[in-house]
Design a protein around this motif. Structure first.
Motif, PDB file in Angstrom:
ATOM      1  N   UNK A  79       8.069  -9.931   4.556  1.00 26.56           N
ATOM      2  CA  UNK A  79       7.063 -10.210   4.403  1.00 26.56           C
ATOM      3  C   UNK A  79       6.117  -9.028   4.240  1.00 26.56           C
ATOM      4  N   UNK A  80       6.243  -8.799   2.951  1.00 34.05           N
ATOM      5  CA  UNK A  80       5.589  -7.334   2.372  1.00 34.05           C
ATOM      6  C   UNK A  80       5.499  -6.110   3.368  1.00 34.05           C
ATOM      7  N   UNK A  81       6.199  -5.565   4.015  1.00 38.56           N
ATOM      8  CA  UNK A  81       6.297  -5.094   5.302  1.00 38.56           C
ATOM      9  C   UNK A  81       7.809  -4.316   5.187  1.00 38.56           C
ATOM     10  N   UNK A  82       7.498  -2.803   5.643  1.00 36.22           N
ATOM     11  CA  UNK A  82       8.648  -2.345   5.617  1.00 36.22           C
ATOM     12  C   UNK A  82       9.400  -1.948   7.505  1.00 36.22           C
ATOM     13  N   UNK A  95       0.756   9.406   0.473  1.00 32.86           N
ATOM     14  CA  UNK A  95      -0.572  10.215   0.618  1.00 32.86           C
ATOM     15  C   UNK A  95      -0.460  10.632   1.807  1.00 32.86           C
ATOM     16  N   UNK A  96       0.369   9.193   3.371  1.00 28.79           N
ATOM     17  CA  UNK A  96      -0.051   9.614   5.136  1.00 28.79           C
ATOM     18  C   UNK A  96       1.003  10.842   4.873  1.00 28.79           C
ATOM     19  N   UNK A 144       0.948  -1.021  -0.168  1.00 32.15           N
ATOM     20  CA  UNK A 144       0.572   0.115  -0.303  1.00 32.15           C
ATOM     21  C   UNK A 144       0.890   0.923   0.420  1.00 32.15           C
ATOM     22  N   UNK A 145       1.654   0.724  -0.781  1.00 31.22           N
ATOM     23  CA  UNK A 145       2.536   2.671  -0.755  1.00 31.22           C
ATOM     24  C   UNK A 145       1.774   3.681  -1.362  1.00 31.22           C
TER      25      UNK A 145
END
Length: 110
Positions: free
Chosen positions: A80-83, A55-56, A49-50
Motif C-alpha cells: 500500500x505504497x509503504x515500506x 534526506x532523513x 516520498x523516497x
C-alpha cells in the motif's frame, strides 16, 4: 491519551549482525538509519516520498541512494505504497502496549 514516541529501542546485536553480515559498512549504516527513522516516525516509510527518506537518512549520492533502494527491497515489504518492517512494527506495538498499561495503572492509582 497521546502516545509517547519511541525514543529508544532494543538493538539485538547478534540478530543484526546475522542479518547484515553480507552488507558493506555503508549499507549497514544506512540500514540502521532506516530502522531509526522508522522508530522515530512510528510508522512504515512512505514509498511515495523516497526523496524525503533519503534526506532523513543522509543518503546524499547516487551510490547511497541505490544502496538504500536495495535495502528497502531486501529488508522491508512494500505494501500500500509503504515500506513495512515487521520487527519494527512489533517493537512499536510492544512499546505502545507497555506505555498504555503503565498509564492505565497510574490512572487507577490516582
Amino acid at each position: 491519551m497521546e502516545q509517547k514516541a519511541v525514543h529508544y529501542y532494543t538493538h539485538h546485536i547478534k540478530d543484526f549482525n546475522n542479518a547484515t553480515r553480507h552488507l558493506t559498512r555503508v549499507e549497514r549504516a544506512l540500514y540502521r538509519e532506516l530502522i531509526e527513522l522508522y522508530y522515530d516516525i512510528e510508522q512504515p516509510l512512505p514509498a511515495a516520498r523516497l526523496s524525503w527518506v533519503y534526506r532523513k537518512i543522509l543518503a546524499t549520492n547516487d551510490a547511497e541512494i541505490s544502496a538504500t533502494n536495495c535495502l528497502l527491497d531486501e529488508f522491508f515489504v512494500l505494501e500500500n505504497k509503504k515500506y513495512i518492517h515487521s520487527r519494527c512494527d512489533e517493537e512499536i506495538a510492544r512499546r505502545r502496549s507497555s506505555t498504555s498499561a503503565k498509564a492505565t495503572d497510574a490512572g487507577s492509582q490516582g
